[in-house]
Design a protein around this motif. Structure first.
Motif, mmCIF file in Angstrom:
data_model
loop_
_atom_site.group_PDB
_atom_site.id
_atom_site.type_symbol
_atom_site.label_atom_id
_atom_site.label_comp_id
_atom_site.label_asym_id
_atom_site.label_seq_id
_atom_site.Cartn_x
_atom_site.Cartn_y
_atom_site.Cartn_z
ATOM 1 N N SER B 312 0.829 -1.191 0.000
ATOM 2 C CA SER B 312 0.000 0.000 0.000
ATOM 3 C C SER B 312 0.872 1.254 0.000
ATOM 4 O O SER B 312 0.609 2.213 -0.723
ATOM 5 N N SER B 315 2.539 1.648 -3.335
ATOM 6 C CA SER B 315 1.535 2.102 -4.276
ATOM 7 C C SER B 315 1.362 3.608 -4.181
ATOM 8 O O SER B 315 1.409 4.330 -5.168
ATOM 9 N N HIS B 316 1.190 4.089 -2.969
ATOM 10 C CA HIS B 316 0.943 5.514 -2.769
ATOM 11 C C HIS B 316 2.188 6.346 -3.054
ATOM 12 O O HIS B 316 2.135 7.356 -3.756
ATOM 13 N N VAL B 359 3.722 3.495 -14.844
ATOM 14 C CA VAL B 359 2.448 3.338 -14.120
ATOM 15 C C VAL B 359 1.902 1.923 -14.325
ATOM 16 O O VAL B 359 1.458 1.261 -13.380
ATOM 17 N N LYS B 370 -0.931 -8.870 -5.232
ATOM 18 C CA LYS B 370 -2.245 -9.101 -4.626
ATOM 19 C C LYS B 370 -2.726 -10.527 -4.897
ATOM 20 O O LYS B 370 -3.260 -11.199 -4.015
ATOM 21 N N ARG B 375 -4.868 -11.357 -1.993
ATOM 22 C CA ARG B 375 -5.573 -10.136 -1.628
ATOM 23 C C ARG B 375 -6.223 -9.450 -2.820
ATOM 24 O O ARG B 375 -6.681 -8.322 -2.712
ATOM 25 N N GLU B 377 -9.076 -8.521 -5.186
ATOM 26 C CA GLU B 377 -10.515 -8.479 -4.940
ATOM 27 C C GLU B 377 -11.277 -9.031 -6.139
ATOM 28 O O GLU B 377 -10.960 -8.697 -7.281
ATOM 29 N N THR B 379 -15.297 -9.460 -7.381
ATOM 30 C CA THR B 379 -16.704 -9.189 -7.088
ATOM 31 C C THR B 379 -17.530 -9.945 -8.106
ATOM 32 O O THR B 379 -17.596 -9.573 -9.284
ATOM 33 N N ASN B 423 -15.146 -6.786 -13.892
ATOM 34 C CA ASN B 423 -13.974 -5.903 -13.989
ATOM 35 C C ASN B 423 -12.711 -6.688 -14.300
ATOM 36 O O ASN B 423 -11.866 -6.257 -15.086
#
Lengths: 140, 548
Positions: B312, B315-316, B359, B370, B375, B377, B379, B423
């Motif tokens: 994280s 990433s930031h 990027v 991930k 991790r 995601e 959906t 997605n």
């Protein structure tokens, strides 16, 4: 969270020159990104922008500015974008103001969460400065 | 020669001949048989023969005793040991009843067969060692696994003795074996018990009915500060009250109630996080037992959290400066800061393109991380495939238009709705279309199809490019695969896209593959399962990743 209300001068205020202006509050701790966003929005000529470098600064000036839309960085030292929005929502006249988050952590779950607390859109970093104005207008 | 001398010579000669010809057993027979040849002599002669007869009687008695002892020893050996004889070609010539009983073979099935017929086909390296020793006239001792008629294996401790003919030449061997399977099993059980005792995980064995502890290993005893005597007086119920281990008690009760034999739980008990495995062991001879293993995963969870935080942070911290770099260059290129000379503009475009690439690399690395750490995601929902494919094509339009290419899609052939993560599927499709575009000739056509088949929906992206060289095809889905006809810097690839596609599709319960013929293009396809079970598997995998 209790926020100490202090009178602070916003970091940057600039006005575009068109007749119908969108009043935008931009809260971003990174000065370079603030500068790029400022230039990008100036180019459109449709925004009156108030820029703040922290959530605390935004809370101190937002009532007087009465923004039409709020653009918030998510990750900031001190108050996060989310905490800032939650505090802004407690203020009279700002309960329904559209809020757009900018985040470098564009995880789907986080986006969903931000939308669930009242954000109307989430813009991922890095963003395209040339389409920033259009993205904001289409989200309002 | 006198009669007496003749007798002595006869008896001695018979005995000596018998020993030479037939061994100890023949000696006694020769001695006994020679009595029939005793002639009738006169009284004097008889008087002188009496001592000889007494000697003969003594010899005969000794011989009978020796024979009886020998037979007894043979009988014991025959009952106790597995015995077989082979000739010098290792062909079985004799097997005892005990061997037949233990192996389940009949005598007819074995006699005339190579001795290897009795050995484990996967474990008979010892045969060369045996032959080497006995050919030298030496005995061999060691362990030999034997094969039963039903194919199962048992282990024997074996002694092999060479057999020599009358000239002293090796002519075969005799083997006596003892079944040591049970002994080995006991040793293995002892080793298992020792291992359990020394295990870093907690091991408990609990009676199914009384819930009293029957066993605790060293780690478990140390955790509670209990001795063997102390834990044997405690039950799972006591522990649930004293140490708040109620979830473990509940899990055991559920197994007892449902009759299921194994359960895995992640629990926060005893002040830590555990992976708890409970196995219900039941047999007819004794009451059931719960075997409970507690694997402390606190350190692992802490490490995973650190890793997630690091990702994280990366990433930031990387995206923020990239936002400034890309934004500045974008504004410069748009003329926001005034006109830019054409040479400077070319250089800016190179920088901007490579900032874009950076990027993408960051995004791909984060995606892979991930997926690897569970991790990512997912959906899941019902998805209209027609809309989804069109959305992916639209999302790839920037790339395909740059090369003047057209993307053809004839619509979905079959069921249009599928349960998946839209997605992620768009991510896979755009990646495949983008690849097809980059590796196709300019102004060419990219074909996208979506066809229902027996295994599910197959989505295919086909290009008319140069294809993938045969020597590179095995590494297409590997990370940073260095294909000989690819030029990542020129085409904006990261070398991670296809490995991410593979991970995503497999996480959704599907499969991915390709066909490529150098010179005539490549066709990448992936299958999304339409079977409810497979979909559920994919969904569960996805859910596990989300919750992980």
């Amino acid at each position: 969270m209790t926020v100490k209300k202090v009178i602070m001068q916003p970091s940057v205020v600039f006005r575009a020159e068109k007749d119908i202006m969108i009043r935008l509050l931009h809260v971003e701790d990174d000065a370079d990104i603030r500068e790029i966003a400022k230039m990008a929005l100036e180019l459109s000529g449709e925004f009156d922008v108030l820029q703040c470098s922290s959530g605390e600064e935004a809370l101190a000036t937002v009532v007087g500015f009465k923004p039409d839309v709020i653009l918030l960085d998510m990750m900031m030292p001190g108050m996060t974008g989310r905490q800032t929005l939650e505090e802004i929502r407690q203020l009279d006249g700002l309960k329904e103001t559209p809020a757009i988050f900018m985040t470098a952590r564009a995880q789907h779950a986080e986006i969903e969460e931000l939308l669930s607390i009242g954000a109307v859109d989430v813009i991922s970093k890095p963003f395209d400065p040339m389409s920033l104005a259009d993205s904001i207008k289409s989200s309002m | 020669m006198s009669q007496l001398e003749h007798f002595k010579t006869t008896v001695g000669g018979l005995a000596l001949g018998a020993v030479l010809a037939g061994g100890w057993h023949s000696v006694t027979t020769a001695l006994l048989g020679s009595t029939s040849a005793l002639p009738a002599f006169g009284a004097i002669a008889l008087a002188s023969v009496v001592p000889i007869l007494l000697v003969q009687k003594s010899v005969r008695r000794s011989a009978r005793n020796a024979e009886r002892t020998l037979l007894q020893r043979l009988a014991v050996l025959d009952l106790h040991a597995i015995v077989n004889v082979v000739d010098q070609n290792s062909i079985l010539t004799e097997v005892n009843d005990h061997l037949l009983k233990l192996t389940g073979f009949s005598r007819e099935e074995l006699i005339g067969q190579p001795v290897s017929h009795l050995y484990d086909p996967d474990d008979h390296d010892f045969t060369n060692s045996i032959l080497g020793e006995i050919k030298q006239g030496r005995s061999w001792q060691g362990e030999t696994p034997l094969r039963r008629a039903d194919g199962t294996i048992f282990y024997t401790q074996t002694t092999v003795l060479p057999l020599m003919d009358e000239k002293g030449n090796w002519c075969g061997s005799i083997s006596a074996r003892t079944d040591v399977t049970q002994h080995k099993k006991l040793l293995a059980e002892r080793d298992t018990a020792l291992t359990l005792h020394e295990l870093r995980d907690d091991v408990w064995i609990v009676d199914e009915k009384t819930l009293h502890f029957r066993y605790m290993n060293r780690t478990a005893m140390a955790r509670f500060g209990w001795s063997e005597n102390e834990y044997s007086e405690k039950s799972l119920v006591d522990l649930a009250v004293e140490q708040e281990t109620g979830p473990i008690l509940d899990a055991c009760a559920a197994l007892h109630r449902t009759g299921e034999l194994i359960a895995h739980h992640e629990m926060s008990v005893l002040g830590s996080h555990f992976d708890v495995t409970i196995k219900l062991l039941r047999n007819k001879r004794s009451s059931g037992r719960f075997l409970i293993l507690l694997n402390d995963i606190s350190d692992r969870l802490a490490q995973e959290q650190l890793k997630a935080d690091f990702i994280s942070m990366v990433s930031h911290e990387l995206r923020s400066p990239l936002t400034s770099i890309k934004g500045s260059m974008g504004l410069l290129l748009s003329g926001a800061a005034g006109d830019v000379p054409s040479k400077a503009k070319s250089l800016l475009e190179i920088s901007h393109r490579n900032a874009d690439r950076l990027v993408l690399i960051i995004n791909d690395i984060l995606d892979l991380e991930k997926i690897t750490t569970g991790r990512m995601e997912f959906t899941m929902c019902d998805v209209d495939l027609d809309e989804l494919v069109k959305e992916a094509i639209a999302a790839s339009a920037v790339t395909t238009k740059n090369f003047g290419q057209r993307v053809l899609f004839d619509g979905v052939q079959g069921s249009e709705v599928i349960y998946t993560d839209p997605n992620r599927i768009i991510q896979v499709l755009t990646n495949l279309i983008s690849n097809a575009s980059k590796f196709s000739r300019p102004n060419g056509i990219i074909h996208v199809s979506c066809v229902e088949g027996p295994r599910g929906m197959t989505l295919t992206v086909r290009d008319e490019g140069a294809g993938i060289p045969a020597e590179d095809q095995h590494k297409v889905f590997k990370r940073f695969a260095d294909l000989s006809n690819s030029d990542r810097s020129g085409k904006g690839g990261t070398g991670l896209g296809l490995s991410i596609c593979k991970a995503i599709v497999e996480s959704l319960g599907g499969s991915i593959g390709f066909e490529s013929h150098p010179g005539s293009g490549s066709s990448f396809h992936f299958v999304l399962p339409s079977d409810k079970d497979d979909r559920e598997k994919g969904n569960h995998a996805a859910q596990r990743r989300v919750s992980g």
